[in-house]
Design a protein around this motif. Structure first.
Motif, mmCIF file in Angstrom:
data_model
loop_
_atom_site.group_PDB
_atom_site.id
_atom_site.type_symbol
_atom_site.label_atom_id
_atom_site.label_comp_id
_atom_site.label_asym_id
_atom_site.label_seq_id
_atom_site.Cartn_x
_atom_site.Cartn_y
_atom_site.Cartn_z
ATOM 1 N N GLY A 112 -6.147 7.493 8.642
ATOM 2 C CA GLY A 112 -6.898 8.035 7.522
ATOM 3 C C GLY A 112 -7.409 9.429 7.835
ATOM 4 O O GLY A 112 -7.514 9.812 8.993
ATOM 5 N N GLY A 137 -12.720 11.654 2.774
ATOM 6 C CA GLY A 137 -11.729 10.662 2.387
ATOM 7 C C GLY A 137 -11.611 10.393 0.910
ATOM 8 O O GLY A 137 -10.524 10.421 0.351
ATOM 9 N N LYS A 189 -11.208 1.729 3.670
ATOM 10 C CA LYS A 189 -10.639 2.226 4.925
ATOM 11 C C LYS A 189 -9.113 2.191 4.918
ATOM 12 O O LYS A 189 -8.456 1.801 5.871
ATOM 13 C CB LYS A 189 -11.171 1.435 6.132
ATOM 14 N N ARG A 190 -8.555 2.592 3.788
ATOM 15 C CA ARG A 190 -7.101 2.649 3.671
ATOM 16 C C ARG A 190 -6.739 3.565 2.516
ATOM 17 O O ARG A 190 -7.561 3.897 1.675
ATOM 18 C CB ARG A 190 -6.493 1.268 3.472
ATOM 19 N N TRP A 191 -5.459 3.947 2.486
ATOM 20 C CA TRP A 191 -4.922 4.712 1.369
ATOM 21 C C TRP A 191 -4.718 3.764 0.201
ATOM 22 O O TRP A 191 -4.285 2.629 0.384
ATOM 23 C CB TRP A 191 -3.606 5.373 1.752
ATOM 24 N N ASN A 224 0.855 -1.184 0.000
ATOM 25 C CA ASN A 224 0.000 0.000 0.000
ATOM 26 C C ASN A 224 0.896 1.240 0.000
ATOM 27 O O ASN A 224 2.063 1.172 0.379
ATOM 28 C CB ASN A 224 -0.897 0.012 1.238
ATOM 29 N N ARG A 232 -4.763 8.079 -2.592
ATOM 30 C CA ARG A 232 -6.082 8.611 -2.263
ATOM 31 C C ARG A 232 -6.648 7.747 -1.152
ATOM 32 O O ARG A 232 -6.438 6.545 -1.142
ATOM 33 C CB ARG A 232 -6.969 8.550 -3.496
ATOM 34 N N TYR A 233 -7.356 8.374 -0.236
ATOM 35 C CA TYR A 233 -7.969 7.593 0.832
ATOM 36 C C TYR A 233 -9.301 7.045 0.353
ATOM 37 O O TYR A 233 -10.138 7.774 -0.171
ATOM 38 C CB TYR A 233 -8.169 8.429 2.100
ATOM 39 N N SER A 234 -9.498 5.742 0.508
ATOM 40 C CA SER A 234 -10.749 5.090 0.122
ATOM 41 C C SER A 234 -11.590 4.858 1.367
ATOM 42 O O SER A 234 -11.187 4.106 2.263
ATOM 43 C CB SER A 234 -10.453 3.751 -0.557
ATOM 44 N N ASN A 235 -12.753 5.499 1.413
ATOM 45 C CA ASN A 235 -13.656 5.282 2.542
ATOM 46 C C ASN A 235 -14.152 3.844 2.581
ATOM 47 O O ASN A 235 -14.275 3.250 3.641
ATOM 48 C CB ASN A 235 -14.861 6.224 2.462
#
Length: 174
Positions: free
Chosen positions: A55, A61, A106-108, A47, A100-103
């Motif tokens: 986050g 996000g 729940k991670r970058w 990642n 990019r943060y993915s809601n």
């Protein structure tokens, strides 16, 4: 295609390939669908930020994008099989890589403004990964970094190197 062809030749018993050269191998955070036969989905094994990173505010996000990736993280892809060749070269630039943060996850995640969020990184199993800084403009797109790597000196040097290796090849006489 070069990796798939080399893997196919290896599987058919051709293991004395002289040169396999690739440039800016595409990788996607969720992988490629469909996968490429013998070489996989090109989903990075790492990642953009190591475990334990916090986050951003969940409300924003999905819209928060950062680049370049802090800490110098580079996507890495693990090939499902070793490509057997005398020379294995992977040219890459990472200036177009972002996160990019993915809601939902729940991670970058890895991301770019390139097709489907394509990023570029290293290959394992014996590849000579050559990282280059390429010219781009402050307002340029991530595609511009990719194009510059594949049309400027790094590409020209790799093709000259491949030509020299091919010139050394002497096929066995029947």
């Amino acid at each position: 295609m070069a990796l798939a062809l080399a893997a196919e030749l290896n599987d058919k018993g051709v293991t004395d390939l002289t040169y396999v050269g690739v440039s800016d191998v595409p990788m996607w955070d969720n992988g490629r669908v469909p996968t490429v036969r013998r070489v996989g989905d090109f989903k990075p094994v790492n990642n953009p930020i190591r475990k334990g990173a916090v986050g951003p505010n969940p409300g924003i996000g999905g819209f928060l994008s950062v680049g370049p990736v802090p800490g110098g993280e580079i996507p890495s892809y693990e090939l499902p099989q070793e490509i057997k060749a005398l020379n294995r070269v992977n040219l890459l630039q990472v200036q177009g890589n972002h996160m990019r943060y993915s809601n939902s996850l729940k991670r970058w995640i890895w991301f770019s403004d390139f097709s489907g969020g394509e990023v570029h990184g290293t290959l394992d199993k014996g590849f000579d990964n050559r990282l280059f800084q390429v010219k781009g403009s402050f307002f340029g797109s991530d595609l511009a970094f990719h194009v510059n790597l594949n049309t400027q000196q790094p590409w020209k040097s790799m093709t000259a190197e491949a030509a020299a290796k091919f010139a050394e090849f002497r096929p066995a006489l029947l």
